[in-house]
Design an enzyme around this catalytic site. Structure first.
Site, PDB file in Angstrom:
ATOM      1  N   CYS A  18      45.984  50.799  37.706  1.00  0.00           N
ATOM      2  CA  CYS A  18      47.148  49.980  37.360  1.00  0.00           C
ATOM      3  C   CYS A  18      48.444  50.770  37.463  1.00  0.00           C
ATOM      4  O   CYS A  18      49.461  50.240  37.919  1.00  0.00           O
ATOM      5  CB  CYS A  18      46.968  49.388  35.970  1.00  0.00           C
TER       6      CYS A  18
ATOM      7  N   CYS B 141      45.653  52.180  33.157  1.00  0.00           N
ATOM      8  CA  CYS B 141      44.698  53.111  33.765  1.00  0.00           C
ATOM      9  C   CYS B 141      45.298  53.622  35.082  1.00  0.00           C
ATOM     10  O   CYS B 141      46.385  53.188  35.498  1.00  0.00           O
ATOM     11  CB  CYS B 141      43.364  52.416  34.014  1.00  0.00           C
TER      12      CYS B 141
ATOM     13  N   HIS C 124      42.311  43.593  36.150  1.00  0.00           N
ATOM     14  CA  HIS C 124      43.079  44.053  34.992  1.00  0.00           C
ATOM     15  C   HIS C 124      44.348  43.219  34.859  1.00  0.00           C
ATOM     16  O   HIS C 124      44.926  42.774  35.853  1.00  0.00           O
ATOM     17  CB  HIS C 124      43.444  45.520  35.146  1.00  0.00           C
TER      18      HIS C 124
ATOM     19  N   GLU D  93      47.391  43.930  34.281  1.00  0.00           N
ATOM     20  CA  GLU D  93      48.557  44.427  35.015  1.00  0.00           C
ATOM     21  C   GLU D  93      48.507  44.010  36.482  1.00  0.00           C
ATOM     22  O   GLU D  93      49.497  43.531  37.042  1.00  0.00           O
ATOM     23  CB  GLU D  93      48.646  45.962  34.946  1.00  0.00           C
TER      24      GLU D  93
END
Length: 143
Positions: free
Chosen positions: A80, A77, A47, A49
């Site tokens: 993260c 999410c 991801h 992040e």
């Protein structure tokens, strides 16, 4: 946020969910940037992040980013959000809200849990329309 949106567009062009993230230091300098890279290479933790936090930690030589802000185009999410807490990010700024997968203002609301050891300042909805439009267009093209 403009840089994060640029990165999200770049991700979409490569078949990745259009999410971009930027870490900015206390002086306002961009020290790390990333876009989703889940599909290539295959990485379930790829991801934007996570990748941006890793890059910032490498640049600063520390896992604690307490003087840094994270800009991301989508509400993080749970994975993260926990990484943001562990990195001790000072401020999280995100674009589009994510009622299904978000975990800051939706779902488990990670930063409000008693087990969360760090709670960043959170600003949501920055460039929400632009970030949401990128996501909608990406998923509409795949249906």
């Amino acid at each position: 946020m403009a840089i994060a949106l640029e990165l999200a567009r770049y991700a979409a062009d490569r078949g990745e969910v259009p999410v971009g993230a930027v870490v900015v230091d206390a002086a306002g300098m961009v020290i790390a940037r990333a876009h989703n890279r889940v599909e290539s290479p295959p990485d379930p933790a790829g991801h934007a992040e996570i990748l941006a936090l890793r890059a910032a930690a490498e640049v600063l030589g520390t896992p604690r980013l307490s003087d840094c802000d994270l800009y991301v185009t989508l509400e993080p999410c749970a994975m993260c959000a926990q990484a943001i807490a562990h990195a001790r990010i000072r401020r999280l700024v995100f674009g589009a809200y994510d009622p299904k997968g978000g975990s800051v203002d939706h779902g488990p609301r990670i930063f409000t849990q008693p087990t969360c050891h760090h709670r960043p300042e959170v600003v949501g909805g920055v460039e929400e329309t632009a970030a949401g439009a990128l996501l909608k267009a990406f998923f509409a093209a795949r249906r």
